[in-house]
Enzyme design. Structure first.
Site, mmCIF file in Angstrom:
data_model
loop_
_atom_site.group_PDB
_atom_site.id
_atom_site.type_symbol
_atom_site.label_atom_id
_atom_site.label_comp_id
_atom_site.label_asym_id
_atom_site.label_seq_id
_atom_site.Cartn_x
_atom_site.Cartn_y
_atom_site.Cartn_z
ATOM 1 N N THR A 96 -3.900 -6.234 0.320
ATOM 2 C CA THR A 96 -4.065 -6.383 1.767
ATOM 3 C C THR A 96 -5.361 -7.145 2.031
ATOM 4 O OG1 THR A 96 -2.896 -4.305 2.099
ATOM 5 C CG2 THR A 96 -4.232 -5.106 3.945
ATOM 6 N N LYS A 105 4.828 3.275 0.976
ATOM 7 C CA LYS A 105 4.054 4.469 1.299
ATOM 8 C C LYS A 105 3.799 5.242 0.016
ATOM 9 C CE LYS A 105 7.290 6.264 3.966
ATOM 10 N NZ LYS A 105 8.326 5.239 4.078
ATOM 11 N N ARG A 125 -8.358 9.538 -1.574
ATOM 12 C CA ARG A 125 -9.257 8.578 -0.931
ATOM 13 C C ARG A 125 -9.243 8.799 0.580
ATOM 14 N NH1 ARG A 125 -7.350 3.119 -4.039
ATOM 15 N NH2 ARG A 125 -5.343 4.168 -3.915
ATOM 16 N N CYS A 182 -5.589 3.100 2.730
ATOM 17 C CA CYS A 182 -5.173 1.944 3.541
ATOM 18 C C CYS A 182 -5.609 2.004 5.002
ATOM 19 C CB CYS A 182 -3.666 1.787 3.447
ATOM 20 S SG CYS A 182 -3.153 1.286 1.797
ATOM 21 N N GLY A 187 -2.280 16.034 13.804
ATOM 22 C CA GLY A 187 -2.776 16.685 12.592
ATOM 23 C C GLY A 187 -4.279 16.596 12.479
ATOM 24 N N PHE A 205 5.853 8.916 13.049
ATOM 25 C CA PHE A 205 4.398 8.804 13.207
ATOM 26 C C PHE A 205 3.882 9.357 14.524
ATOM 27 C CE2 PHE A 205 1.884 6.836 9.915
ATOM 28 C CZ PHE A 205 2.874 6.640 8.966
HETATM 29 N N1 LIG Z 1 -2.016 2.292 -1.980
HETATM 30 C C1 LIG Z 1 -1.164 1.938 -1.035
HETATM 31 O O1 LIG Z 1 -0.405 2.751 -0.507
HETATM 32 C C2 LIG Z 1 -1.070 0.491 -0.595
HETATM 33 C C3 LIG Z 1 0.033 0.088 0.173
HETATM 34 C C4 LIG Z 1 0.111 -1.244 0.572
HETATM 35 C C5 LIG Z 1 -0.904 -2.125 0.233
HETATM 36 N N2 LIG Z 1 -1.976 -1.704 -0.484
HETATM 37 C C6 LIG Z 1 -3.005 -2.687 -0.848
HETATM 38 O O2 LIG Z 1 -2.772 -3.095 -2.189
HETATM 39 C C7 LIG Z 1 -4.002 -3.338 -2.860
HETATM 40 C C8 LIG Z 1 -4.115 -2.459 -4.092
HETATM 41 O O3 LIG Z 1 -4.116 -1.116 -3.679
HETATM 42 P P1 LIG Z 1 -3.976 0.096 -4.709
HETATM 43 O O4 LIG Z 1 -3.906 1.336 -3.905
HETATM 44 O O5 LIG Z 1 -2.898 -0.213 -5.679
HETATM 45 O O6 LIG Z 1 -5.396 -0.013 -5.446
HETATM 46 P P2 LIG Z 1 -5.908 0.809 -6.731
HETATM 47 O O7 LIG Z 1 -7.359 0.987 -6.513
HETATM 48 O O8 LIG Z 1 -5.032 1.995 -6.951
HETATM 49 O O9 LIG Z 1 -5.652 -0.201 -7.938
HETATM 50 C C9 LIG Z 1 -6.319 -1.413 -8.083
HETATM 51 C C10 LIG Z 1 -6.312 -1.756 -9.570
HETATM 52 O O10 LIG Z 1 -6.861 -3.064 -9.732
HETATM 53 C C11 LIG Z 1 -7.643 -3.068 -10.918
HETATM 54 N N3 LIG Z 1 -8.574 -4.191 -10.893
HETATM 55 C C12 LIG Z 1 -9.692 -4.345 -10.127
HETATM 56 N N4 LIG Z 1 -10.280 -5.521 -10.394
HETATM 57 C C13 LIG Z 1 -9.537 -6.128 -11.346
HETATM 58 C C14 LIG Z 1 -9.645 -7.351 -12.048
HETATM 59 N N5 LIG Z 1 -10.640 -8.213 -11.792
HETATM 60 N N6 LIG Z 1 -8.706 -7.653 -12.971
HETATM 61 C C15 LIG Z 1 -7.699 -6.797 -13.226
HETATM 62 N N7 LIG Z 1 -7.540 -5.611 -12.593
HETATM 63 C C16 LIG Z 1 -8.458 -5.280 -11.674
HETATM 64 C C17 LIG Z 1 -8.316 -1.705 -10.922
HETATM 65 O O11 LIG Z 1 -8.793 -1.354 -12.210
HETATM 66 C C18 LIG Z 1 -7.170 -0.819 -10.428
HETATM 67 O O12 LIG Z 1 -6.409 -0.312 -11.504
HETATM 68 C C19 LIG Z 1 -5.097 -3.088 -1.816
HETATM 69 O O13 LIG Z 1 -5.413 -4.297 -1.190
HETATM 70 C C20 LIG Z 1 -4.425 -2.151 -0.830
HETATM 71 O O14 LIG Z 1 -4.972 -2.238 0.458
HETATM 72 C C21 LIG Z 1 -2.076 -0.406 -0.919
#
Ligand SMILES: NC(=O)c1ccc[n+]([C@@H]2O[C@H](COP(=O)([O-])OP(=O)(O)OC[C@H]3O[C@@H](n4cnc5c(N)ncnc54)[C@H](O)[C@@H]3O)[C@@H](O)[C@H]2O)c1
Length: 438
Positions: A121, A152, A329, A261, A254, A250
């Site tokens: 994102t 989600k 988080r 996110c 709560g 939604f």
């Molecule tokens: N978690 C959610 O529900 C969700 C949903 C939609 C979008 N997003 C977006 O997706 C993205 C990732 O979210 P997430 O929750 O999966 O994050 P996360 O923190 O769970 O995972 C990120 C991963 O990237 C790795 N990483 C960081 N720098 C790196 C590099 N230089 N090379 C290789 N790997 C590297 C980290 O070690 C980690 O394992 C974010 O931008 C988030 O906003 C998250």
């Protein structure tokens, strides 16, 4: 198709696994060598329903592998996904350091045409920045696509396999066709693949999360008002939800939204507006309301017991920011536990999946219980913070016997006030009148 997914977190691991499940050859890459080593041993670093089985099967059938060697992964892939974290950085803006670093590394490893797809994102303009970074490091042809993710946590595999829609930000017909081919197995039930500019795709993700966060804060505000005027938010919620323009999703009040996110994405939009000379007043309020809402149970506890909680013992059910995940988080539980500890109270916590994560955050400052009833022993009150299904129909008689005082602060409205009163509990919830045994 051969692809690599850089960043093996909640999004990258799920996306990579689901792409493998539909027959693609996928290499998942991460800089966290320990995470990759564990994945290779079959240890899944996160809890996500259904994910473990899928990973196991696709690894066994040779379609899914894990590496720290980004260059090797890029050389054997046509499509390179960036799915690294974009945490909150300075002034609330999204920190793009990892995205840019990965883009540069991909460029350095390219030996022919690649589609570089950003799934993280990111603010509007990031695809363009990635394009510039890659162009400055390679002479090979490439396209940059924005493909935001809407899954989600807690239902990530299901959401990825059956998305409401797929958003593709691309101005390249070649890359667009590849993306359509990649997603075709996931949209067989007539779900749309929406093609738009990268800027619009980037904005769509933020707009979706901001909209959802705003609904939550709006309902929490109404819940707080209901408490003061004697209305019941459950009836109000149903009353507005049947309006087809509004719908039921939604609208549950709560203890505020959390997770990796909504909080950071709301802040990133506010920051992005500021950088363009605008003031996003509505989202500023959404955020403020949410911060206050995280304290609502603590305020109720202090109104009931007084501000000094020294010597008192509180049981807390639910640590993860929502059910069916171990993710803590920005979880409201963190704010609540901090406030209880600061007031001198003892906290006995239970969560079906997040105990290890909580232990990492709180160490020996709180007590952990694998069984929910064990947390209740001699408790002055129970706080329900996350609405895990297993908390919905507990043995209330046993609970009363275990607790020192029969007091419940329910931050998710999972019990019926009248029933709780009849069972002999003092029962507080959100946006509904409290009840006491008569
Ligand atoms: N978690 C959610 O529900 C969700 C949903 C939609 C979008 N997003 C977006 O997706 C993205 C990732 O979210 P997430 O929750 O999966 O994050 P996360 O923190 O769970 O995972 C990120 C991963 O990237 C790795 N990483 C960081 N720098 C790196 C590099 N230089 N090379 C290789 N790997 C590297 C980290 O070690 C980690 O394992 C974010 O931008 C988030 O906003 C998250």
């Amino acid at each position: 198709m051969r692809l690599c997914v850089v960043g093996t977190g909640y999004v990258g691991l799920v996306a990579g696994t689901c792409f493998a499940e539909s027959g693609n050859d996928v290499v998942c890459v991460d800089i966290d060598a320990e995470k990759i080593a564990r994945l290779r041993e079959g240890v899944i670093p996160i809890y996500e329903p259904g994910l473990q089985e899928l990973i196991k099967r696709n690894v066994a059938e040779g379609r899914l592998s894990f590496t720290t060697d980004l260059a090797a992964a890029v050389r054997q892939s046509l499509v390179c996904y960036i799915a690294v974290g974009t945490p909150q950085g300075d002034n609330g803006a999204a920190d793009l350091a990892a995205v840019i670093r990965v883009a540069a590394e991909i460029a350095g490893a390219m030996d022919g045409y690649r589609v570089i797809v950003n799934k993280s994102t990111v603010p509007v303009g990031t695809a363009e920045r990635v394009r510039q970074v890659v162009a400055s490091r390679t002479n090979h042809p490439f396209d940059v696509v924005s493909n935001p993710e809407f899954l989600k946590e807690g239902a990530a595999v299901e959401d990825f396999m059956k998305p409401d829609r797929v958003v593709i930000g691309s101005d390249s017909p070649r890359a667009t066709e590849l993306m359509k081919e990649l997603y075709s197995p996931f949209v067989r039930t007539e779900r749309p693949i929406l093609i738009m500019s990268a800027a619009s795709a980037e904005m769509t993700k933020y707009a979706a999360n901001a909209m959802l966060a705003a609904r939550i804060s709006l309902m929490n505000e109404f819940a707080n008002l209901c408490e003061h005027v004697g209305a019941d938010i459950t009836d109000v919620r149903r009353g507005v939800g049947f309006d087809q323009r509004i719908g039921h999703y939604f609208l549950f009040p709560g203890v505020g939204y959390g997770g990796s996110c909504f909080p950071k994405d709301v802040k990133a939009v506010i920051r992005s507006a500021t950088e363009h000379g605008l003031e996003f007043k509505l989202l500023q309020a959404v955020e403020e309301v949410n911060e206050r809402q995280k304290r609502t149970l603590v305020d109720k506890i202090m109104a009931h017991f007084g501000e000094y909680l020294r010597g008192m013992r509180f049981a807390l059910w639910g640590l993860a920011f929502k059910p069916r995940t171990d993710d803590m988080r920005e979880a409201p539980a963190v704010t609540i536990i901090d406030a209880l500890l600061q007031a001198g109270a003892e906290v006995h916590a239970h969560d079906p999946e997040a105990l290890a994560e909580a232990q990492r955050l709180f160490g020996d400052r709180i007590h952990y219980h694998r069984v929910n009833y064990d947390a209740l022993k001699d408790a002055d009150a129970l706080l329900v913070v996350t609405e895990w299904n297993e908390f919905r129909r507990p043995d209330f008689t046993r609970m009363r016997q275990l607790m020192k005082r029969p007091v419940i602060f329910d931050g998710r409205n999972i019990y019926e006030p009248k029933e709780m009163r009849d069972l002999g509990f003092v029962y507080y919830s959100v946006g509904r009148p409290p009840v006491k045994p008569s």
